[in-house]
Motif scaffolding. Structure first.
Motif, mmCIF file in Angstrom:
data_model
loop_
_atom_site.group_PDB
_atom_site.id
_atom_site.type_symbol
_atom_site.label_atom_id
_atom_site.label_comp_id
_atom_site.label_asym_id
_atom_site.label_seq_id
_atom_site.Cartn_x
_atom_site.Cartn_y
_atom_site.Cartn_z
ATOM 1 N N LYS A 1 0.835 -1.202 0.000
ATOM 2 C CA LYS A 1 0.000 0.000 0.000
ATOM 3 C C LYS A 1 0.872 1.255 0.000
ATOM 4 O O LYS A 1 0.565 2.234 -0.684
ATOM 5 N N LEU A 2 1.962 1.224 0.756
ATOM 6 C CA LEU A 2 2.872 2.364 0.789
ATOM 7 C C LEU A 2 3.503 2.591 -0.577
ATOM 8 O O LEU A 2 3.651 3.745 -1.023
ATOM 9 N N ALA A 3 3.865 1.509 -1.252
ATOM 10 C CA ALA A 3 4.445 1.647 -2.594
ATOM 11 C C ALA A 3 3.456 2.298 -3.551
ATOM 12 O O ALA A 3 3.833 3.158 -4.372
ATOM 13 N N ALA A 4 2.179 1.905 -3.463
ATOM 14 C CA ALA A 4 1.156 2.514 -4.314
ATOM 15 C C ALA A 4 0.994 3.997 -3.992
ATOM 16 O O ALA A 4 0.844 4.833 -4.897
ATOM 17 N N GLN A 5 1.035 4.346 -2.717
ATOM 18 C CA GLN A 5 0.910 5.752 -2.329
ATOM 19 C C GLN A 5 2.074 6.573 -2.863
ATOM 20 O O GLN A 5 1.876 7.693 -3.362
ATOM 21 N N ILE A 6 3.272 6.028 -2.768
ATOM 22 C CA ILE A 6 4.445 6.744 -3.276
ATOM 23 C C ILE A 6 4.353 6.918 -4.791
ATOM 24 O O ILE A 6 4.673 7.990 -5.330
ATOM 25 N N ALA A 7 3.882 5.884 -5.482
ATOM 26 C CA ALA A 7 3.738 5.973 -6.941
ATOM 27 C C ALA A 7 2.745 7.061 -7.323
ATOM 28 O O ALA A 7 2.996 7.860 -8.245
ATOM 29 N N VAL A 8 1.626 7.125 -6.624
ATOM 30 C CA VAL A 8 0.625 8.167 -6.897
ATOM 31 C C VAL A 8 1.203 9.544 -6.594
ATOM 32 O O VAL A 8 0.996 10.507 -7.353
ATOM 33 N N ALA A 9 1.940 9.665 -5.484
ATOM 34 C CA ALA A 9 2.543 10.950 -5.136
ATOM 35 C C ALA A 9 3.544 11.405 -6.196
ATOM 36 O O ALA A 9 3.567 12.580 -6.583
ATOM 37 N N LEU A 10 4.359 10.483 -6.684
ATOM 38 C CA LEU A 10 5.330 10.830 -7.729
ATOM 39 C C LEU A 10 4.629 11.258 -9.011
ATOM 40 O O LEU A 10 5.089 12.174 -9.718
ATOM 41 N N PHE A 11 3.520 10.598 -9.328
ATOM 42 C CA PHE A 11 2.743 10.986 -10.506
ATOM 43 C C PHE A 11 2.237 12.422 -10.364
ATOM 44 O O PHE A 11 2.306 13.219 -11.319
ATOM 45 N N LEU A 12 1.727 12.773 -9.186
ATOM 46 C CA LEU A 12 1.230 14.136 -8.977
ATOM 47 C C LEU A 12 2.362 15.156 -9.061
ATOM 48 O O LEU A 12 2.187 16.243 -9.624
ATOM 49 N N VAL A 13 3.502 14.808 -8.485
ATOM 50 C CA VAL A 13 4.660 15.712 -8.563
ATOM 51 C C VAL A 13 5.035 15.946 -10.021
ATOM 52 O O VAL A 13 5.307 17.089 -10.443
ATOM 53 N N ALA A 14 5.044 14.892 -10.818
ATOM 54 C CA ALA A 14 5.431 15.002 -12.224
ATOM 55 C C ALA A 14 4.425 15.797 -13.049
ATOM 56 O O ALA A 14 4.768 16.285 -14.138
ATOM 57 N N THR A 15 3.197 15.947 -12.549
ATOM 58 C CA THR A 15 2.152 16.634 -13.319
ATOM 59 C C THR A 15 1.806 18.007 -12.749
ATOM 60 O O THR A 15 0.753 18.560 -13.063
ATOM 61 N N GLY A 16 2.676 18.555 -11.887
ATOM 62 C CA GLY A 16 2.490 19.956 -11.485
ATOM 63 C C GLY A 16 2.232 20.218 -10.022
ATOM 64 O O GLY A 16 2.223 21.383 -9.604
ATOM 65 N N PHE A 17 2.012 19.199 -9.204
ATOM 66 C CA PHE A 17 1.776 19.411 -7.773
ATOM 67 C C PHE A 17 3.137 19.375 -7.076
ATOM 68 O O PHE A 17 3.576 18.354 -6.552
ATOM 69 N N TYR A 18 3.785 20.533 -7.066
ATOM 70 C CA TYR A 18 5.192 20.562 -6.653
ATOM 71 C C TYR A 18 5.523 21.957 -6.145
ATOM 72 O O TYR A 18 4.949 22.967 -6.595
ATOM 73 N N PHE A 19 6.434 22.042 -5.200
ATOM 74 C CA PHE A 19 6.959 23.334 -4.747
ATOM 75 C C PHE A 19 8.413 23.133 -4.343
ATOM 76 O O PHE A 19 8.811 22.063 -3.899
ATOM 77 N N GLN A 20 9.193 24.183 -4.499
ATOM 78 C CA GLN A 20 10.631 24.126 -4.215
ATOM 79 C C GLN A 20 11.024 24.913 -2.972
ATOM 80 O O GLN A 20 12.098 24.717 -2.429
ATOM 81 N N ARG A 21 10.143 25.825 -2.562
ATOM 82 C CA ARG A 21 10.423 26.658 -1.402
ATOM 83 C C ARG A 21 9.205 26.713 -0.501
ATOM 84 O O ARG A 21 8.074 26.553 -0.958
ATOM 85 N N VAL A 22 9.448 26.957 0.784
ATOM 86 C CA VAL A 22 8.354 27.153 1.737
ATOM 87 C C VAL A 22 8.557 28.492 2.426
ATOM 88 O O VAL A 22 9.694 28.899 2.717
ATOM 89 N N GLY A 23 7.442 29.168 2.670
ATOM 90 C CA GLY A 23 7.485 30.457 3.341
ATOM 91 C C GLY A 23 6.844 30.366 4.710
ATOM 92 O O GLY A 23 5.745 29.819 4.858
ATOM 93 N N LEU A 24 7.535 30.902 5.734
ATOM 94 C CA LEU A 24 7.032 30.847 7.102
ATOM 95 C C LEU A 24 7.575 32.042 7.877
ATOM 96 O O LEU A 24 8.792 32.282 7.890
#
Length: 529
Positions: free
Chosen positions: A119-142
């Motif tokens: 299940k964890l492998a499937a979650q990581i695969a889905v997360a990587l897919f989202l990262v590759a399609t635009g759900f990504y950030f390089q910096r955080v502001g706080l």
């Protein structure tokens, strides 16, 4: 002029939310009727799953279908510009694919069961897919500072999604709980997106909230259907994805305060579980019934009151997140989360035992700095934490220390975890690791599982210095003493059973006069006298 009159597009968003609600209601009602035919049923086991009867699963599928139907209607109803923003800026297509994938994984897990690593492998695969399609950030502001994640950006974003899915999954343990928290998070995220000018993110958040509300009609106590892993992971995935899009500023910079405040309840629950398990010598993957919903239900005694309290707490967190955006002050989010933590800990609703364990671990970490003789700062090494429940474990622990004193042991650890009873205790004595030799060949460790009626209820661990042939005799004596401890624990459990039997009889009698039925019939049968 009203808010909706100033921006007619908000009426369209409201209509789509209603469409999602109606679609989810219809789909959930069908699943209630047919889920058992497909094997999507959650059966009680008397250990972790203590609900009264077999209950249909598949709520996640209903939420997904309700959301998709509403968005399909929206493509014909909405302004073309907003549809374009949904498809491009929100990356709606990839989000829909990822959501479908995680729902299918969840349904397979609900039906046949998946290993945790699969299940964890499937979650990581889905997360990587989202990262590759635009759900990504390089910096955080706080707090006005911007931190560049650099090479850690990818693992951070993947952890964001995987953590979000599993955090909501852990919350799904009481009727309506995860759905209520998810609903308030979605609504709060929608208002945050509106305040940030991200109309497409607001639309998605409100539509998802409508679908969750439609499911909650059947999930409120007593639940007719459960979310299942498909639903809890879907909530985490979708809200995690929208949180990124709604909180992005500039190119790839995520304003972190608002999402963290919005996710405060799941984050607090996960951190407490990690602290509770790791600092009591258990695996962080072990199971217990000491999550926030279990503890609140134990304290409040009513599932409806539980939902009211967690709803109020979630509203405080969502209000702090929204305030941090409107007034451009991250301290608003910090203040809201701080208030929630104070309410939970000071009110002894959740987290007091975990906080004590954490402070003790920090105290031991600074011991080399101040020296072992500074008792004012460091205190004694003995530890006794009643994490959950109402039984007198301290009395048993004091008795055990007196009994084991003549054995000359260097360390004694007692761990009790009885999920179905809602009891958890951790004792450590004297806990001075420097008294034991570093070499394993010069010390012994005896660990004895504690069982009552063939159910494991904990374990007793004893450590000391090796002493040749006498070690075998000592080990035999410790095993014999463990049987005595089991008997004492069995007597304590039976005392609870007797009290609950009487309570059930009173409630059954009241039911015959028009009152409600007994609350713990399945627990009464667990340990026959």
């Amino acid at each position: 002029m009203s808010f909706f009159q100033r921006d007619p597009m908000l009426w369209q968003i409201l209509i789509l939310g209603v469409v999602a609600f109606v679609s989810a209601v219809g789909t959930t009602s069908l699943l209630c009727l047919h889920a058992a035919r497909w094997g999507l049923v959650d059966k009680p086991d008397g250990h972790r799953k203590t609900h009264a009867r077999a209950t249909p699963l598949g709520g996640g599928l209903a939420v997904f279908i309700g959301t998709v139907v509403s968005l399909l209607v929206g493509f014909g109803l909405l302004d073309r510009q907003l549809v374009y923003e949904l498809e491009e800026q929100l990356s709606l297509g990839p989000l829909a694919v990822a959501s479908l994938a995680i729902v299918l994984v969840g349904l397979v897990d609900d039906r046949w069961g998946l290993r945790g690593r699969h299940k964890l492998a499937a979650q990581i695969a889905v997360a990587l897919f989202l990262v590759a399609t635009g759900f990504y950030f390089q910096r955080v502001g706080l707090f006005g500072w911007t931190f560049d994640l650099g090479i850690f950006a990818l693992p951070f974003v993947v952890f964001w999604f995987v953590g979000a899915m599993n955090a909501v999954n852990l919350l799904d343990g009481a009727d309506g709980f995860a759905g209520t928290v998810g609903l308030i998070m979605s609504l709060g995220l929608g208002w945050i997106a509106l305040a940030s000018g991200r109309l497409e993110a607001a639309l998605m958040a409100f539509v998802f909230a409508g679908a969750l509300l439609g499911f909650l009609v059947f999930n409120l106590p007593p639940a007719k259907i459960f979310l299942g892993d498909a639903g809890s992971m879907l909530i985490g995935l979708v809200i995690g994805a929208i949180s990124i899009k709604a909180s992005l500023r500039g190119v790839g910079t995520l304003l972190l305060a608002a999402p963290l405040a919005l996710w405060a309840i799941p984050i607090i629950d996960v951190l407490a579980a990690i602290i509770r398990r790791s600092l009591t010598g258990r695996s962080i993957y072990s199971t217990d019934r000491a999550h926030i919903h279990h503890r609140l239900l134990e304290k409040l005694g009513s599932n409806h009151l539980l939902l009211f309290v967690i709803g109020a707490i979630s509203l405080v967190c969502a209000g702090g997140a929204l305030g941090s955006i409107v007034w451009k002050s991250d301290w608003m989010a910090v203040l809201a989360v701080g208030c929630v933590l104070c309410i939970l800990v000071i009110g002894d609703l959740f987290g007091r035992g975990e906080l004590y364990l954490l402070l003790r671990a920090l105290r031991r970490a600074v011991r080399p700095i101040f020296g072992p003789r500074d008792r004012f700062l460091l205190g004694e090494d003995e530890l006794a934490v009643h994490i959950q429940g109402s039984l007198d474990w301290q009395g048993l622990w004091d008795e055990m220390r007196r009994d084991l004193q003549p054995f000359g042991l260097a360390r004694v650890r007692l761990d009790v975890n009885i999920p179905w009873l809602g009891e958890s205790f951790h004792g450590l004595w004297p806990g001075a690791s420097e008294e034991l030799p570093e070499s394993d060949s010069k010390r012994y460790l005896v660990t004895v599982p504690l069982c009552v009626h063939k159910q494991k209820v904990g374990q007793l661990s004893c450590e000391g210095h090796r002493n040749g042939e006498s070690d075998k005799l000592l080990a035999a004596q410790l095993f014999d003493y463990a049987r005595v401890v089991e008997q004492r624990i069995g007597e304590m459990i039976e005392s609870v059973q007797a009290a609950r039997t009487l309570t059930s009889l009173v409630r059954v009698g009241s039911a015959e006069r028009g009152a409600s039925r007994g609350k713990y019939p399945q627990l009464v049968r667990k340990f026959p006298r």
